[in-house]
Design a protein around this motif. Structure first.
Motif, PDB file in Angstrom:
ATOM      1  N   TYR A 111       0.904  -1.194   0.128  1.00  0.00           N
ATOM      2  CA  TYR A 111       0.054   0.011  -0.150  1.00  0.00           C
ATOM      3  C   TYR A 111       0.904   1.255   0.161  1.00  0.00           C
ATOM      4  N   ARG A 112       1.401   1.438  -1.182  1.00  0.00           N
ATOM      5  CA  ARG A 112       2.401   2.842  -1.341  1.00  0.00           C
ATOM      6  C   ARG A 112       1.864   3.281  -2.781  1.00  0.00           C
ATOM      7  N   VAL A 113       1.837   4.536  -2.674  1.00  0.00           N
ATOM      8  CA  VAL A 113       1.379   5.234  -3.937  1.00  0.00           C
ATOM      9  C   VAL A 113       2.732   5.384  -4.883  1.00  0.00           C
ATOM     10  N   ASN A 114       2.955   4.688  -5.815  1.00  0.00           N
ATOM     11  CA  ASN A 114       3.934   4.583  -6.709  1.00  0.00           C
ATOM     12  C   ASN A 114       3.549   4.259  -8.198  1.00  0.00           C
ATOM     13  N   VAL A 115       4.611   4.440  -8.879  1.00  0.00           N
ATOM     14  CA  VAL A 115       4.182   4.191 -10.356  1.00  0.00           C
ATOM     15  C   VAL A 115       3.524   2.840 -10.613  1.00  0.00           C
ATOM     16  N   ARG A 116       3.958   2.040 -10.056  1.00  0.00           N
ATOM     17  CA  ARG A 116       3.329   0.357 -10.252  1.00  0.00           C
ATOM     18  C   ARG A 116       2.041   0.422  -9.888  1.00  0.00           C
ATOM     19  N   LEU A 117       1.743   0.823  -8.757  1.00  0.00           N
ATOM     20  CA  LEU A 117       0.400   0.746  -8.492  1.00  0.00           C
ATOM     21  C   LEU A 117      -0.615   1.736  -9.094  1.00  0.00           C
ATOM     22  N   LEU A 118      -0.152   2.944  -9.545  1.00  0.00           N
ATOM     23  CA  LEU A 118      -0.809   3.749 -10.225  1.00  0.00           C
ATOM     24  C   LEU A 118      -1.255   3.338 -11.663  1.00  0.00           C
ATOM     25  N   GLU A 119      -0.154   2.940 -12.263  1.00  0.00           N
ATOM     26  CA  GLU A 119      -0.339   2.287 -13.698  1.00  0.00           C
ATOM     27  C   GLU A 119      -1.374   1.000 -13.648  1.00  0.00           C
ATOM     28  N   ALA A 120      -1.363   0.284 -12.633  1.00  0.00           N
ATOM     29  CA  ALA A 120      -2.379  -0.657 -12.717  1.00  0.00           C
ATOM     30  C   ALA A 120      -3.670  -0.557 -12.748  1.00  0.00           C
ATOM     31  N   THR A 121      -4.291   0.502 -12.254  1.00  0.00           N
ATOM     32  CA  THR A 121      -5.800   1.065 -12.068  1.00  0.00           C
ATOM     33  C   THR A 121      -6.669  -0.157 -12.219  1.00  0.00           C
ATOM     34  N   TYR A 122      -7.021  -0.740 -11.034  1.00  0.00           N
ATOM     35  CA  TYR A 122      -8.110  -1.790 -10.820  1.00  0.00           C
ATOM     36  C   TYR A 122      -7.471  -2.970 -11.487  1.00  0.00           C
ATOM     37  N   HIS A 123      -6.290  -3.156 -11.506  1.00  0.00           N
ATOM     38  CA  HIS A 123      -5.893  -4.375 -12.008  1.00  0.00           C
ATOM     39  C   HIS A 123      -4.479  -4.908 -11.018  1.00  0.00           C
ATOM     40  N   CYS A 124      -4.369  -6.022 -11.079  1.00  0.00           N
ATOM     41  CA  CYS A 124      -3.092  -6.518 -10.244  1.00  0.00           C
ATOM     42  C   CYS A 124      -1.896  -5.933 -10.702  1.00  0.00           C
ATOM     43  N   ALA A 125      -0.988  -5.220 -10.100  1.00  0.00           N
ATOM     44  CA  ALA A 125       0.168  -4.637 -10.404  1.00  0.00           C
ATOM     45  C   ALA A 125       1.314  -5.698 -10.976  1.00  0.00           C
ATOM     46  N   TYR A 126       1.009  -6.855 -10.678  1.00  0.00           N
ATOM     47  CA  TYR A 126       2.200  -8.111 -10.946  1.00  0.00           C
ATOM     48  C   TYR A 126       1.649  -8.682 -12.445  1.00  0.00           C
ATOM     49  N   CYS A 127       0.534  -9.035 -12.381  1.00  0.00           N
ATOM     50  CA  CYS A 127       0.302  -9.844 -13.722  1.00  0.00           C
ATOM     51  C   CYS A 127      -0.675  -9.143 -14.627  1.00  0.00           C
ATOM     52  N   GLY A 128      -1.345  -8.218 -14.021  1.00  0.00           N
ATOM     53  CA  GLY A 128      -2.339  -7.304 -14.832  1.00  0.00           C
ATOM     54  C   GLY A 128      -3.822  -7.763 -14.763  1.00  0.00           C
ATOM     55  N   ALA A 129      -4.047  -9.017 -13.964  1.00  0.00           N
ATOM     56  CA  ALA A 129      -5.531  -9.421 -13.909  1.00  0.00           C
ATOM     57  C   ALA A 129      -6.327  -8.436 -13.309  1.00  0.00           C
TER      58      ALA A 129
END
Length: 217
Positions: free
Chosen positions: A166-184
Motif C-alpha cells: 500500500y504505497r502510492v507509486n508508479v507500479r500501483l498507479l499504472e495498474a488501475t483496478y488491476h493486479c500490479a504484477y500480472c495485470g489481471a
C-alpha cells in the motif's frame, strides 16, 4: 484513405467532433498538467482513498502513472512511492494540483495515529473496486468486511496471488483496478467518467458512519 495532410479539405466533409477530454501536455519543470485537466468533485465518494482518487484522475485525463506520482512532491521517488498517510503526503501540493478539497484529501489519507493499525498491503472489496472505488476503511486491520457490502476484504490477486504494497507509486498507479504484477482485473471494469456516480445513499451512509466511529468514536 484520407491523406495525412492536404492543401484544402475535401468538400461535404462533416466537421470533426471535439475530443471528449482535452489533450494535455506536461510542464516538465513542474511535472504537472500545463493546459488544465478534467476532474469533477462529484466523482468523489465518502472516505475514498488517495489511491482511488488518483486512479480516477489518471483515467479521466489519460495520464501515465509516473506523471501522477510526481504530484506527490518533487523529492519523492515516483517508483518507490510513499505510504498515503497524513504527515507524509503534502496535502497542500495535491490540493493545488488536483483542485480537490483539502478536507477530502485529508480524509483520503491514513491518520497518523500510532495506536491505529493499518494493512501494509492494498486491501479491497471486489464489489467496490469493480465500480472504481477504494476506501481508507478497507486498509484498517480491524475491518474484515466491507462496511457497505459486508463482503470479506481481500488483498491477493485471484490469478497470481500477488499482494501489492500500500504505497502510492508508479507500479500501483499504472495498474488501475488491476493486479500490479500480472495485470489481471481485480473485478469489473473499474471507474470511467461516463459511469459515475454509482454509490447509493445507503452505501454512502455506511462508509461515513464507520469512518466517524473508527476515527472519532
Amino acid at each position: 484513405m484520407r491523406p495525412v495532410a492536404s492543401s484544402s479539405p475535401p468538400r461535404n466533409t462533416a466537421p470533426l467532433r471535439a475530443p471528449r477530454f482535452p489533450i494535455l501536455t506536461v510542464d516538465e519543470r513542474k511535472l504537472t498538467p500545463a493546459l488544465g485537466y478534467v476532474f469533477n468533485r462529484k466523482w468523489l465518494d465518502p472516505c475514498e482513498s488517495l489511491v482511488s482518487i488518483l486512479w480516477k484522475f489518471e483515467r479521466a485525463n489519460a495520464l501515465p502513472g509516473h506523471v501522477v506520482a510526481r504530484l506527490l512532491g518533487p523529492d519523492i521517488d515516483p517508483y518507490e512511492g510513499v505510504v498515503p498517510q497524513l504527515g507524509i503526503v503534502d496535502v497542500d501540493r495535491l490540493h493545488e494540483s488536483l483542485r480537490v478539497p483539502a478536507d477530502a484529501l485529508r480524509a483520503a489519507l491514513l491518520p497518523a495515529i500510532p495506536r491505529r493499525r493499518y494493512s501494509g498491503v492494498f486491501r479491497f472489496c471486489r464489489r467496490c473496486v469493480a465500480h472504481g472505488y477504494h476506501s481508507v476503511l478497507h486498509q484498517m486491520e480491524s475491518n474484515a468486511l466491507c462496511p457497505a457490502h459486508g463482503r470479506a476484504l481481500v488483498s491477493a490477486c485471484e490469478t497470481c496471488g500477488y499482494e501489492a504494497p500500500y504505497r502510492v507509486n508508479v507500479r500501483l498507479l499504472e495498474a488501475t483496478y488491476h493486479c500490479a504484477y500480472c495485470g489481471a482485473s481485480y473485478g469489473g471494469q473499474g471507474w470511467t467518467p461516463n459511469r459515475s456516480p454509482w454509490m447509493t445513499a445507503e452505501y454512502r451512509r455506511a462508509f461515513t458512519r464507520q469512518y466517524f466511529q473508527r476515527y472519532f468514536g
